[in-house]
Design a protein around this motif. Sequence first.
Motif, PDB file in Angstrom:
ATOM      1  N   VAL A 173       0.596   5.783  -0.235  1.00 26.88           N
ATOM      2  CA  VAL A 173      -0.269   6.956  -0.123  1.00 26.88           C
ATOM      3  C   VAL A 173       0.215   7.959  -1.153  1.00 26.88           C
ATOM      4  CG1 VAL A 173      -1.072   8.812   1.382  1.00 26.88           C
ATOM      5  CG2 VAL A 173      -0.661   6.535   2.323  1.00 26.88           C
ATOM      6  N   ASP A 174      -0.714   8.413  -2.019  1.00 31.58           N
ATOM      7  CA  ASP A 174      -0.298   9.326  -3.079  1.00 31.58           C
ATOM      8  C   ASP A 174      -0.397  10.784  -2.649  1.00 31.58           C
ATOM      9  OD1 ASP A 174      -2.958  10.192  -3.398  1.00 31.58           O
ATOM     10  OD2 ASP A 174      -3.290   9.065  -5.234  1.00 31.58           O
TER      11      ASP A 174
ATOM     12  N   SER B  84       0.847  -1.185   0.000  1.00 29.45           N
ATOM     13  CA  SER B  84       0.000   0.000   0.000  1.00 29.45           C
ATOM     14  C   SER B  84       0.886   1.240   0.000  1.00 29.45           C
ATOM     15  CB  SER B  84      -0.905   0.032   1.231  1.00 29.45           C
ATOM     16  OG  SER B  84      -1.866  -0.991   1.145  1.00 29.45           O
TER      17      SER B  84
ATOM     18  N   PRO C 220       1.581  13.619   1.993  1.00 28.22           N
ATOM     19  CA  PRO C 220       0.905  14.072   0.771  1.00 28.22           C
ATOM     20  C   PRO C 220       1.198  15.522   0.383  1.00 28.22           C
ATOM     21  CG  PRO C 220      -0.556  12.647   1.994  1.00 28.22           C
ATOM     22  CD  PRO C 220       0.665  12.859   2.857  1.00 28.22           C
TER      23      PRO C 220
ATOM     24  N   ASN D  62       2.641  10.798 -10.955  1.00 27.52           N
ATOM     25  CA  ASN D  62       2.199  10.709  -9.569  1.00 27.52           C
ATOM     26  C   ASN D  62       3.396  10.584  -8.636  1.00 27.52           C
ATOM     27  OD1 ASN D  62      -0.730  10.664  -9.726  1.00 27.52           O
ATOM     28  ND2 ASN D  62      -0.484   8.726 -10.797  1.00 27.52           N
TER      29      ASN D  62
ATOM     30  N   THR E  48      -4.659   9.659  -0.937  1.00 27.77           N
ATOM     31  CA  THR E  48      -5.387   8.424  -1.235  1.00 27.77           C
ATOM     32  C   THR E  48      -4.474   7.221  -1.082  1.00 27.77           C
ATOM     33  OG1 THR E  48      -6.768   9.627  -2.816  1.00 27.77           O
ATOM     34  CG2 THR E  48      -6.749   7.214  -2.996  1.00 27.77           C
ATOM     35  N   THR E  49      -4.957   6.185  -0.402  1.00 29.25           N
ATOM     36  CA  THR E  49      -4.201   4.937  -0.274  1.00 29.25           C
ATOM     37  C   THR E  49      -4.540   4.051  -1.454  1.00 29.25           C
ATOM     38  OG1 THR E  49      -4.202   5.099   2.136  1.00 29.25           O
ATOM     39  CG2 THR E  49      -3.777   2.932   1.187  1.00 29.25           C
ATOM     40  N   ARG E  50      -3.502   3.558  -2.106  1.00 28.74           N
ATOM     41  CA  ARG E  50      -3.654   2.682  -3.268  1.00 28.74           C
ATOM     42  C   ARG E  50      -2.637   1.560  -3.140  1.00 28.74           C
ATOM     43  NH1 ARG E  50      -3.679   6.280  -8.516  1.00 28.74           N
ATOM     44  NH2 ARG E  50      -4.646   4.392  -9.266  1.00 28.74           N
TER      45      ARG E  50
ATOM     46  N   THR F 174      -2.490  12.968  -3.132  1.00 27.87           N
ATOM     47  CA  THR F 174      -3.811  13.457  -2.728  1.00 27.87           C
ATOM     48  C   THR F 174      -4.224  12.910  -1.366  1.00 27.87           C
ATOM     49  OG1 THR F 174      -5.058  11.629  -3.728  1.00 27.87           O
ATOM     50  CG2 THR F 174      -4.526  13.508  -5.166  1.00 27.87           C
TER      51      THR F 174
END
Length: 196
Positions: A47-48, A45, A115, A132, A52-54, A50
């Motif tokens: 965190v970008d 995982s 972020p 990104n 957001t966790t992806r 923004t």
Amino acid sequence: MTAWTRRDILRATALAAAAGVAAKVHAQHGNMGPVRPPVRLTDVSVVDQTGTTRTLEALLREGITAVQTIYTGCSSVCPLQGTLFGAVQERMLQARTRYPVRLLSIGIDPFGDVPSALRAWLVRFNAGPRWNAVALAPDDVDRTRTELAGSASLPRNVADHSTQVYCFDHDALLRWRSADLPRVEEVCDVLGVLGV
């Protein structure tokens, strides 16, 4: 004669400086060139910019992706890396590839690469929508750096991180590792081949 903007002059200066940096200063390994067999990173995982966790693999599956490791508090080689990706981004906008070309800056300082710092990093280098920045969790930094570099011998100090570029195909497989601080043309050529 074309008028040069301040940004053009800074970019040219940074690229010239990058070309002059001795590779041995930042070399972490002897692993460069095509990756055979291709490598799939452990999915973690992230965190970008923004917040957001992806998952890293989901990001890598969005197209063919050039990856760099950075930390936003760096004032030595990371700005050169940002300038490099800025030039790759500019050149690849005109590229006609089957899969979209993506750029990904992976922050390796989980406590500083929050972020807001990742957003500022992208703004600093005029990142477009296909570039990104993400941060790794503390427990994932060393594993991901090791898998990217293809070597278990990493420096303990984050300031001594690799300046390689890692290129992934659309299936999220690592296909190529550059030398430290590669040339813009070299990265673009590899992305072009992977994008066919």
